[in-house]
Write a protein that holds these residues in place. Structure first.
Motif, PDB file in Angstrom:
ATOM      1  N   ILE A  30     -17.660  33.192 -51.320  1.00 62.92           N
ATOM      2  CA  ILE A  30     -16.956  31.920 -50.876  1.00 62.92           C
ATOM      3  C   ILE A  30     -17.020  31.722 -49.387  1.00 62.92           C
ATOM      4  O   ILE A  30     -16.437  31.009 -48.812  1.00 62.92           O
ATOM      5  CB  ILE A  30     -15.494  31.846 -51.420  1.00 62.92           C
ATOM      6  CG1 ILE A  30     -14.484  33.028 -51.029  1.00 62.92           C
ATOM      7  CG2 ILE A  30     -15.463  31.889 -52.885  1.00 62.92           C
ATOM      8  CD1 ILE A  30     -13.646  32.929 -49.636  1.00 62.92           C
ATOM      9  N   LYS A  31     -17.748  32.953 -48.821  1.00 58.33           N
ATOM     10  CA  LYS A  31     -17.615  32.913 -47.290  1.00 58.33           C
ATOM     11  C   LYS A  31     -18.112  31.581 -46.708  1.00 58.33           C
ATOM     12  O   LYS A  31     -17.790  31.233 -45.543  1.00 58.33           O
ATOM     13  CB  LYS A  31     -18.358  34.044 -46.545  1.00 58.33           C
ATOM     14  CG  LYS A  31     -19.657  34.157 -46.673  1.00 58.33           C
ATOM     15  CD  LYS A  31     -20.132  35.519 -45.792  1.00 58.33           C
ATOM     16  CE  LYS A  31     -21.737  35.699 -45.956  1.00 58.33           C
ATOM     17  NZ  LYS A  31     -22.065  37.055 -45.297  1.00 58.33           N
ATOM     18  N   TYR A  32     -18.977  30.876 -47.037  1.00 53.93           N
ATOM     19  CA  TYR A  32     -19.540  29.585 -46.793  1.00 53.93           C
ATOM     20  C   TYR A  32     -18.786  28.374 -47.328  1.00 53.93           C
ATOM     21  O   TYR A  32     -19.460  27.476 -47.037  1.00 53.93           O
ATOM     22  CB  TYR A  32     -21.208  29.579 -46.965  1.00 53.93           C
ATOM     23  CG  TYR A  32     -21.582  30.720 -45.950  1.00 53.93           C
ATOM     24  CD1 TYR A  32     -21.587  30.782 -44.629  1.00 53.93           C
ATOM     25  CD2 TYR A  32     -22.545  31.668 -46.698  1.00 53.93           C
ATOM     26  CE1 TYR A  32     -22.253  31.647 -43.989  1.00 53.93           C
ATOM     27  CE2 TYR A  32     -23.222  32.735 -45.950  1.00 53.93           C
ATOM     28  CZ  TYR A  32     -23.011  32.748 -44.505  1.00 53.93           C
ATOM     29  OH  TYR A  32     -23.767  33.657 -43.740  1.00 53.93           O
TER      30      TYR A  32
ATOM     31  N   TYR B  60     -21.824  22.661 -54.017  1.00 56.05           N
ATOM     32  CA  TYR B  60     -22.483  23.550 -54.827  1.00 56.05           C
ATOM     33  C   TYR B  60     -22.104  24.866 -54.483  1.00 56.05           C
ATOM     34  O   TYR B  60     -21.918  25.200 -53.402  1.00 56.05           O
ATOM     35  CB  TYR B  60     -23.855  23.447 -55.201  1.00 56.05           C
ATOM     36  CG  TYR B  60     -24.830  23.597 -53.824  1.00 56.05           C
ATOM     37  CD1 TYR B  60     -25.004  24.804 -53.260  1.00 56.05           C
ATOM     38  CD2 TYR B  60     -24.932  22.475 -53.022  1.00 56.05           C
ATOM     39  CE1 TYR B  60     -25.946  24.903 -52.138  1.00 56.05           C
ATOM     40  CE2 TYR B  60     -25.582  22.629 -52.043  1.00 56.05           C
ATOM     41  CZ  TYR B  60     -26.099  24.014 -51.542  1.00 56.05           C
ATOM     42  OH  TYR B  60     -26.583  23.846 -50.169  1.00 56.05           O
ATOM     43  N   TYR B  61     -22.065  25.911 -55.372  1.00 52.33           N
ATOM     44  CA  TYR B  61     -22.070  27.252 -55.279  1.00 52.33           C
ATOM     45  C   TYR B  61     -22.730  28.161 -56.352  1.00 52.33           C
ATOM     46  O   TYR B  61     -22.849  27.418 -57.206  1.00 52.33           O
ATOM     47  CB  TYR B  61     -20.594  27.960 -54.958  1.00 52.33           C
ATOM     48  CG  TYR B  61     -19.919  28.082 -56.145  1.00 52.33           C
ATOM     49  CD1 TYR B  61     -19.909  29.397 -56.702  1.00 52.33           C
ATOM     50  CD2 TYR B  61     -19.271  27.278 -56.957  1.00 52.33           C
ATOM     51  CE1 TYR B  61     -19.427  29.695 -57.871  1.00 52.33           C
ATOM     52  CE2 TYR B  61     -18.449  27.501 -58.100  1.00 52.33           C
ATOM     53  CZ  TYR B  61     -18.491  28.774 -58.388  1.00 52.33           C
ATOM     54  OH  TYR B  61     -17.909  29.165 -59.530  1.00 52.33           O
ATOM     55  N   LEU B  62     -23.303  29.094 -56.030  1.00 50.82           N
ATOM     56  CA  LEU B  62     -23.898  30.133 -57.148  1.00 50.82           C
ATOM     57  C   LEU B  62     -22.956  31.594 -56.744  1.00 50.82           C
ATOM     58  O   LEU B  62     -22.945  32.105 -55.605  1.00 50.82           O
ATOM     59  CB  LEU B  62     -25.263  30.149 -56.741  1.00 50.82           C
ATOM     60  CG  LEU B  62     -26.223  30.984 -57.641  1.00 50.82           C
ATOM     61  CD1 LEU B  62     -26.063  30.237 -59.040  1.00 50.82           C
ATOM     62  CD2 LEU B  62     -27.473  31.145 -57.363  1.00 50.82           C
ATOM     63  N   ALA B  63     -22.819  32.139 -57.931  1.00 54.09           N
ATOM     64  CA  ALA B  63     -22.196  33.497 -57.862  1.00 54.09           C
ATOM     65  C   ALA B  63     -23.128  34.425 -57.128  1.00 54.09           C
ATOM     66  O   ALA B  63     -24.575  34.477 -57.431  1.00 54.09           O
ATOM     67  CB  ALA B  63     -21.936  34.068 -59.328  1.00 54.09           C
TER      68      ALA B  63
ATOM     69  N   ILE C  52     -25.881  10.208 -50.517  1.00 55.55           N
ATOM     70  CA  ILE C  52     -25.332  11.573 -50.791  1.00 55.55           C
ATOM     71  C   ILE C  52     -25.393  12.460 -49.736  1.00 55.55           C
ATOM     72  O   ILE C  52     -26.531  12.618 -48.772  1.00 55.55           O
ATOM     73  CB  ILE C  52     -26.415  12.221 -51.864  1.00 55.55           C
ATOM     74  CG1 ILE C  52     -26.257  11.425 -53.225  1.00 55.55           C
ATOM     75  CG2 ILE C  52     -25.689  13.505 -52.211  1.00 55.55           C
ATOM     76  CD1 ILE C  52     -27.407  11.526 -54.399  1.00 55.55           C
ATOM     77  N   GLU C  53     -24.160  12.837 -49.251  1.00 53.29           N
ATOM     78  CA  GLU C  53     -24.000  13.697 -48.003  1.00 53.29           C
ATOM     79  C   GLU C  53     -23.814  15.012 -48.608  1.00 53.29           C
ATOM     80  O   GLU C  53     -23.193  15.004 -49.541  1.00 53.29           O
ATOM     81  CB  GLU C  53     -22.852  13.162 -47.157  1.00 53.29           C
ATOM     82  CG  GLU C  53     -23.135  11.690 -46.540  1.00 53.29           C
ATOM     83  CD  GLU C  53     -22.108  11.328 -45.942  1.00 53.29           C
ATOM     84  OE1 GLU C  53     -20.821  11.814 -46.009  1.00 53.29           O
ATOM     85  OE2 GLU C  53     -22.034  10.084 -45.206  1.00 53.29           O
ATOM     86  N   ALA C  54     -24.276  16.232 -47.654  1.00 60.10           N
ATOM     87  CA  ALA C  54     -23.968  17.211 -47.889  1.00 60.10           C
ATOM     88  C   ALA C  54     -23.854  18.054 -46.588  1.00 60.10           C
ATOM     89  O   ALA C  54     -24.412  17.640 -45.553  1.00 60.10           O
ATOM     90  CB  ALA C  54     -25.156  18.063 -48.659  1.00 60.10           C
ATOM     91  N   GLY C  55     -23.215  19.063 -46.345  1.00 58.93           N
ATOM     92  CA  GLY C  55     -23.007  20.120 -45.208  1.00 58.93           C
ATOM     93  C   GLY C  55     -22.744  21.293 -45.569  1.00 58.93           C
ATOM     94  O   GLY C  55     -22.840  21.845 -46.585  1.00 58.93           O
ATOM     95  N   TYR C  56     -23.006  22.154 -44.392  1.00 54.38           N
ATOM     96  CA  TYR C  56     -23.086  23.524 -44.551  1.00 54.38           C
ATOM     97  C   TYR C  56     -22.551  24.127 -43.341  1.00 54.38           C
ATOM     98  O   TYR C  56     -22.945  23.532 -42.110  1.00 54.38           O
ATOM     99  CB  TYR C  56     -24.347  24.123 -45.026  1.00 54.38           C
ATOM    100  CG  TYR C  56     -25.570  23.937 -44.044  1.00 54.38           C
ATOM    101  CD1 TYR C  56     -26.024  24.903 -43.286  1.00 54.38           C
ATOM    102  CD2 TYR C  56     -26.275  22.838 -44.251  1.00 54.38           C
ATOM    103  CE1 TYR C  56     -26.858  24.538 -42.100  1.00 54.38           C
ATOM    104  CE2 TYR C  56     -27.362  22.403 -43.514  1.00 54.38           C
ATOM    105  CZ  TYR C  56     -27.844  23.507 -42.474  1.00 54.38           C
ATOM    106  OH  TYR C  56     -28.811  23.283 -41.757  1.00 54.38           O
ATOM    107  N   LEU C  57     -22.078  25.232 -43.342  1.00 51.33           N
ATOM    108  CA  LEU C  57     -21.759  25.775 -41.857  1.00 51.33           C
ATOM    109  C   LEU C  57     -23.248  26.627 -41.472  1.00 51.33           C
ATOM    110  O   LEU C  57     -24.225  26.854 -42.215  1.00 51.33           O
ATOM    111  CB  LEU C  57     -20.703  27.215 -42.156  1.00 51.33           C
ATOM    112  CG  LEU C  57     -19.529  27.005 -42.974  1.00 51.33           C
ATOM    113  CD1 LEU C  57     -18.757  27.878 -43.163  1.00 51.33           C
ATOM    114  CD2 LEU C  57     -18.641  25.892 -42.084  1.00 51.33           C
ATOM    115  N   ALA C  58     -23.078  26.378 -39.985  1.00 54.51           N
ATOM    116  CA  ALA C  58     -24.570  26.586 -39.392  1.00 54.51           C
ATOM    117  C   ALA C  58     -25.198  27.780 -39.520  1.00 54.51           C
ATOM    118  O   ALA C  58     -26.376  27.990 -39.425  1.00 54.51           O
ATOM    119  CB  ALA C  58     -23.978  26.142 -37.929  1.00 54.51           C
ATOM    120  N   ASP C  59     -24.373  28.671 -39.939  1.00 54.26           N
ATOM    121  CA  ASP C  59     -25.103  30.044 -40.136  1.00 54.26           C
ATOM    122  C   ASP C  59     -25.621  30.371 -41.484  1.00 54.26           C
ATOM    123  O   ASP C  59     -25.992  31.120 -41.851  1.00 54.26           O
ATOM    124  CB  ASP C  59     -24.195  31.155 -39.468  1.00 54.26           C
ATOM    125  CG  ASP C  59     -23.040  31.265 -40.119  1.00 54.26           C
ATOM    126  OD1 ASP C  59     -22.672  30.332 -40.887  1.00 54.26           O
ATOM    127  OD2 ASP C  59     -22.278  32.540 -40.078  1.00 54.26           O
TER     128      ASP C  59
END
Length: 174
Positions: free
Chosen positions: A38-40, A97-100, A128-135
């Motif tokens: 879950i860190k991201y 989305y996430y994956l174990a 459709i928008e998506a985002g992520y933490l820069a690292d």
């Protein structure tokens, strides 16, 4: 689970997508209480309770009358999630989305996101928008391979802290 969509993957031939159901709560509880998994992720609290997970599953919206939150499954066992949630602007959705962690670095998230986007029924000219933490380089690769384009940066709040986020978009024309 009445609907199941096969995900094509050479190393994991039994991958599929099917609507997220309350029976997935116990697997999801394990995934979302793994600090590395879950860190991201921006959304879920950490730690999360089984009651919070059940409430989340029960609250998932429909898109055009169909389920919009799917479990990624390996041999019918939930290993992640992919979802499309309507935003306030008409014709705009947010992909999540996430994956174990045990399944990372195998191309599963990319295959699941691509399959999901090809199968979910949205109107023409849907944004459709998506985002992520820069690292989070892995999410950048997943989104680029899934047809998204980087459009800018945004500040994202998580656990009381501010992080640099990247915003991406994909427009459907089918």
């Amino acid at each position: 689970m009445t609907l199941s969509i096969k995900i094509s993957h050479s190393k994991f031939p039994s991958l599929s997508l099917s609507p997220l159901v309350l029976d997935d709560a116990s697997e999801m509880f394990v995934h979302l209480n793994d600090e590395e998994t879950i860190k991201y992720l921006i959304g879920p609290p950490y730690p999360i309770t089984i009651e919070q997970i059940r409430a989340y599953i029960s609250s998932r919206p429909l898109v055009n009358g169909q389920a919009s939150t799917f479990a990624i499954r390996d041999q019918n066992r939930m290993i992640g999630e992919v979802s499309l949630v309507p935003k306030t602007a008409a014709g705009t959705y947010e992909l999540g989305y996430y994956l174990a962690r045990p399944y990372w670095c195998n191309g599963i998230a990319t295959a699941a996101v691509k399959t999901f986007l090809n199968e979910i029924h949205v109107d023409k000219n849907t944004r459709i928008e998506a985002g992520y933490l820069a690292d989070n380089i892995a999410s950048e690769k997943i989104l680029l391979k899934s047809g998204f384009t980087k459009i800018g940066y945004e500040q994202r709040a998580k656990n009381g802290l501010i992080y640099q986020g990247v915003k991406m978009v994909r427009t459907t024309v089918s």
